[in-house]
Design a protein around this motif. Structure first.
Motif, PDB file in Angstrom:
ATOM      1  N   PHE A  69     -22.481 -10.223  19.048  1.00  0.00           N
ATOM      2  CA  PHE A  69     -21.977  -9.025  19.661  1.00  0.00           C
ATOM      3  C   PHE A  69     -22.599  -8.639  20.862  1.00  0.00           C
ATOM      4  CE2 PHE A  69     -21.130  -4.483  20.059  1.00  0.00           C
ATOM      5  CZ  PHE A  69     -19.816  -4.345  20.201  1.00  0.00           C
ATOM      6  N   LEU A  70     -23.687  -8.178  20.954  1.00  0.00           N
ATOM      7  CA  LEU A  70     -24.668  -8.230  22.409  1.00  0.00           C
ATOM      8  C   LEU A  70     -24.458  -9.268  23.373  1.00  0.00           C
ATOM      9  CD1 LEU A  70     -27.796  -6.326  21.061  1.00  0.00           C
ATOM     10  CD2 LEU A  70     -25.697  -5.305  21.815  1.00  0.00           C
ATOM     11  N   GLY A  71     -24.708 -10.512  22.796  1.00  0.00           N
ATOM     12  CA  GLY A  71     -24.463 -11.634  23.818  1.00  0.00           C
ATOM     13  C   GLY A  71     -23.086 -11.512  24.409  1.00  0.00           C
ATOM     14  N   ASN A  72     -22.032 -11.476  23.805  1.00  0.00           N
ATOM     15  CA  ASN A  72     -20.818 -11.450  24.005  1.00  0.00           C
ATOM     16  C   ASN A  72     -20.603 -10.224  25.396  1.00  0.00           C
ATOM     17  OD1 ASN A  72     -19.989 -13.596  22.782  1.00  0.00           O
ATOM     18  ND2 ASN A  72     -19.082 -12.423  21.134  1.00  0.00           N
ATOM     19  N   LEU A  73     -20.915  -9.256  24.909  1.00  0.00           N
ATOM     20  CA  LEU A  73     -21.069  -8.046  26.056  1.00  0.00           C
ATOM     21  C   LEU A  73     -21.933  -8.139  27.142  1.00  0.00           C
ATOM     22  CD1 LEU A  73     -21.497  -4.753  23.688  1.00  0.00           C
ATOM     23  CD2 LEU A  73     -19.533  -5.614  24.634  1.00  0.00           C
ATOM     24  N   LEU A  74     -22.924  -8.808  27.260  1.00  0.00           N
ATOM     25  CA  LEU A  74     -23.572  -9.432  28.317  1.00  0.00           C
ATOM     26  C   LEU A  74     -22.890 -10.284  29.295  1.00  0.00           C
ATOM     27  CD1 LEU A  74     -27.257  -9.661  26.939  1.00  0.00           C
ATOM     28  CD2 LEU A  74     -26.310  -7.734  28.360  1.00  0.00           C
ATOM     29  N   ARG A  75     -22.155 -11.057  28.632  1.00  0.00           N
ATOM     30  CA  ARG A  75     -21.349 -12.253  29.446  1.00  0.00           C
ATOM     31  C   ARG A  75     -20.126 -11.411  29.642  1.00  0.00           C
ATOM     32  NH1 ARG A  75     -23.029 -15.515  25.068  1.00  0.00           N
ATOM     33  NH2 ARG A  75     -20.809 -15.373  24.078  1.00  0.00           N
ATOM     34  N   GLY A  76     -19.753 -10.151  29.338  1.00  0.00           N
ATOM     35  CA  GLY A  76     -18.433  -9.783  29.867  1.00  0.00           C
ATOM     36  C   GLY A  76     -17.351  -9.890  28.778  1.00  0.00           C
ATOM     37  N   ASP A  77     -17.633 -10.583  27.651  1.00  0.00           N
ATOM     38  CA  ASP A  77     -16.444 -10.976  26.779  1.00  0.00           C
ATOM     39  C   ASP A  77     -16.473  -9.743  25.651  1.00  0.00           C
ATOM     40  OD1 ASP A  77     -14.852 -12.050  24.776  1.00  0.00           O
ATOM     41  OD2 ASP A  77     -16.441 -13.826  24.208  1.00  0.00           O
ATOM     42  N   LEU A  78     -15.267  -8.980  25.918  1.00  0.00           N
ATOM     43  CA  LEU A  78     -14.877  -7.764  25.157  1.00  0.00           C
ATOM     44  C   LEU A  78     -14.032  -8.190  23.886  1.00  0.00           C
ATOM     45  CD1 LEU A  78     -14.433  -5.285  27.681  1.00  0.00           C
ATOM     46  CD2 LEU A  78     -16.378  -5.315  26.447  1.00  0.00           C
ATOM     47  N   GLY A  79     -13.917  -9.447  23.456  1.00  0.00           N
ATOM     48  CA  GLY A  79     -13.035 -10.035  22.528  1.00  0.00           C
ATOM     49  C   GLY A  79     -11.581 -10.190  22.932  1.00  0.00           C
ATOM     50  N   THR A  80     -10.799 -10.574  21.931  1.00  0.00           N
ATOM     51  CA  THR A  80      -9.487 -10.678  22.091  1.00  0.00           C
ATOM     52  C   THR A  80      -8.462  -9.813  21.357  1.00  0.00           C
ATOM     53  OG1 THR A  80      -9.886 -13.211  22.293  1.00  0.00           O
ATOM     54  CG2 THR A  80      -7.668 -12.551  22.061  1.00  0.00           C
ATOM     55  N   SER A  81      -7.427  -9.443  21.926  1.00  0.00           N
ATOM     56  CA  SER A  81      -6.342  -8.426  21.143  1.00  0.00           C
ATOM     57  C   SER A  81      -5.803  -9.145  20.332  1.00  0.00           C
ATOM     58  CB  SER A  81      -5.396  -7.986  22.355  1.00  0.00           C
ATOM     59  OG  SER A  81      -4.366  -7.456  21.722  1.00  0.00           O
ATOM     60  N   PRO A  87      -7.416 -11.800  26.283  1.00  0.00           N
ATOM     61  CA  PRO A  87      -8.552 -11.264  26.186  1.00  0.00           C
ATOM     62  C   PRO A  87      -8.707  -9.638  26.764  1.00  0.00           C
ATOM     63  CG  PRO A  87      -8.402 -13.297  27.477  1.00  0.00           C
ATOM     64  CD  PRO A  87      -7.141 -12.972  27.193  1.00  0.00           C
ATOM     65  N   VAL A  88      -9.439  -8.845  25.992  1.00  0.00           N
ATOM     66  CA  VAL A  88      -9.517  -7.397  26.265  1.00  0.00           C
ATOM     67  C   VAL A  88      -9.892  -7.071  27.639  1.00  0.00           C
ATOM     68  CG1 VAL A  88     -10.697  -5.356  25.447  1.00  0.00           C
ATOM     69  CG2 VAL A  88     -10.214  -6.926  23.495  1.00  0.00           C
ATOM     70  N   SER A  89     -10.796  -7.834  28.153  1.00  0.00           N
ATOM     71  CA  SER A  89     -11.316  -7.809  29.495  1.00  0.00           C
ATOM     72  C   SER A  89     -10.019  -7.729  30.751  1.00  0.00           C
ATOM     73  CB  SER A  89     -12.408  -8.679  30.051  1.00  0.00           C
ATOM     74  OG  SER A  89     -12.091  -9.980  29.596  1.00  0.00           O
ATOM     75  N   THR A  90      -9.035  -8.821  30.176  1.00  0.00           N
ATOM     76  CA  THR A  90      -8.141  -9.020  31.063  1.00  0.00           C
ATOM     77  C   THR A  90      -7.194  -7.791  30.793  1.00  0.00           C
ATOM     78  OG1 THR A  90      -8.278 -11.240  30.733  1.00  0.00           O
ATOM     79  CG2 THR A  90      -6.195 -10.655  31.450  1.00  0.00           C
ATOM     80  N   LEU A  91      -6.870  -7.219  29.815  1.00  0.00           N
ATOM     81  CA  LEU A  91      -5.755  -5.972  29.560  1.00  0.00           C
ATOM     82  C   LEU A  91      -6.486  -4.808  30.395  1.00  0.00           C
ATOM     83  CD1 LEU A  91      -5.218  -6.591  25.832  1.00  0.00           C
ATOM     84  CD2 LEU A  91      -3.705  -6.624  27.754  1.00  0.00           C
ATOM     85  N   ILE A  92      -7.884  -4.790  30.238  1.00  0.00           N
ATOM     86  CA  ILE A  92      -8.527  -3.601  30.845  1.00  0.00           C
ATOM     87  C   ILE A  92      -8.334  -3.578  32.371  1.00  0.00           C
ATOM     88  CG2 ILE A  92     -10.421  -2.414  31.373  1.00  0.00           C
ATOM     89  CD1 ILE A  92     -11.499  -2.997  28.397  1.00  0.00           C
TER      90      ILE A  92
END
Length: 317
Positions: A69-81, A87-92
């Motif tokens: 979870f922390l590794g994904n956050l550091l890469r900017g990966d917030l998951g998928t809707s 991707p959540v980052s795209t929606l945001i």
């Protein structure tokens, strides 16, 4: 000053880590089946629940999931809707421009109105203009945002239809400046009026305290013009609590101006959060919560930078 800022940045990183850890434990701690069901939503079929469990690796040890979870956050990966499979980052990022323009435009207005009104009120305390501003401030604080927004929409569409102002979804100023202004002016004013009421009282109180300080009396004894005493010496020293409140307000509002966006139909972070809560789209809720915390931390770091220019004692520290 650099040591001061480095300490603040390190403290901000620690705060973000604590927020991320709290969010992870809140949503992911527990049996794999129940966590997958909570993430998928109560009406999701069992196949979707199993897919989520496999995709997120919920059968793995909790600490392993936490590191991922922390590794994904550091890469900017917030998951998928889970609803739109986006991707959540795209929606945001798609929703962020509307909220950014709304908050920054309103912030300029409420700082001008709030600080200006506070200075005018503080220079003549207990005068007619001070009492008049006090009444207006109480009205602004007491008036709910959605009531003011609905009233403004009614006036723009029914009473003054020739103004060209109209509610509607966010339109980029790089596409159509006129349409952008016609949809943003009313939300700016609505949000600024409510916020400015607080800043008038805050600036007034801080100015009254500052104008009684020894350095103000010294400046007057040296023959410094009263205008310079008020604005160059008094206002600069009085802005510290105002800037503190400003950083908190801007950081918080960037996480989603839910009421204002809903009233005026703007497609921003607030609307995204409403849809996500309504649909039970937890990945988007998690990503937006972490993003809101990041905005607050960044805003407070910028406030600390402003301190170094407003207060010489910070530079010396």
């Amino acid at each position: 000053m650099w040591r001061f800022l480095i300490r603040r940045i390190v403290f901000g990183i620690v705060v973000l880590w604590l927020v991320a850890t709290t969010v992870f434990l809140l949503f992911f701690a527990g049996p794999a089946d129940s966590v997958a069901r909570r993430l998928a939503g109560p009406r999701a079929p069992i196949e979707v629940v199993d897919q989520i469990k496999d995709t997120l690796g919920l059968d793995r040890p909790l600490f392993t999931q936490y590191l991922g979870f922390l590794g994904n956050l550091l890469r900017g990966d917030l998951g998928t809707s889970f609803i739109s499979q986006t991707p959540v980052s795209t929606l945001i990022l798609q929703s962020l421009p509307g909220t950014l323009w709304l908050v920054f435009g309103a912030a300029v207005l409420w700082m001008i109105m709030g600080v200006g009104g506070g200075v005018v009120s503080a220079t003549k305390p207990r005068s007619l203009r001070d009492r008049t501003l006090t009444v207006l401030v109480l009205a602004g604080i007491s008036l709910p945002t959605f009531v003011l927004g609905i009233l403004m929409i009614y006036l723009a569409l029914s009473v003054f239809p020739g103004t060209g102002l109209q509610p509607g979804p966010y339109i980029s100023p790089f596409i159509d400046v006129g349409a952008f202004l016609s949809t943003m002016v009313m939300p700016w004013i609505c949000l600024a009026v409510v916020q400015a009421a607080v800043y008038v009282r805050l600036t007034r109180g801080s100015m009254l305290d500052t104008m009684g300080e020894d350095f103000i009396r010294t400046a007057r004894a040296k023959g410094v013009p009263e205008r310079s005493v008020t604005y160059r010496h008094g206002l600069r020293a009085a802005l510290t609590p105002v800037i503190t409140q400003f950083g908190v307000d801007v950081g918080t509002l960037l996480g989603g101006v839910v009421v204002t966006e809903s009233v005026f139909g703007l497609q921003g972070i607030g609307q995204l959060m409403i849809r996500s809560v309504r649909d039970g789209d937890l990945p988007v809720i998690i990503g937006a919560a972490i993003m809101a915390a990041a905005f607050i931390v960044i805003a407070n770091i910028l406030v600390d930078v402003a301190y170094s220019f407003l207060d010489p004692r910070v530079r010396l520290a």
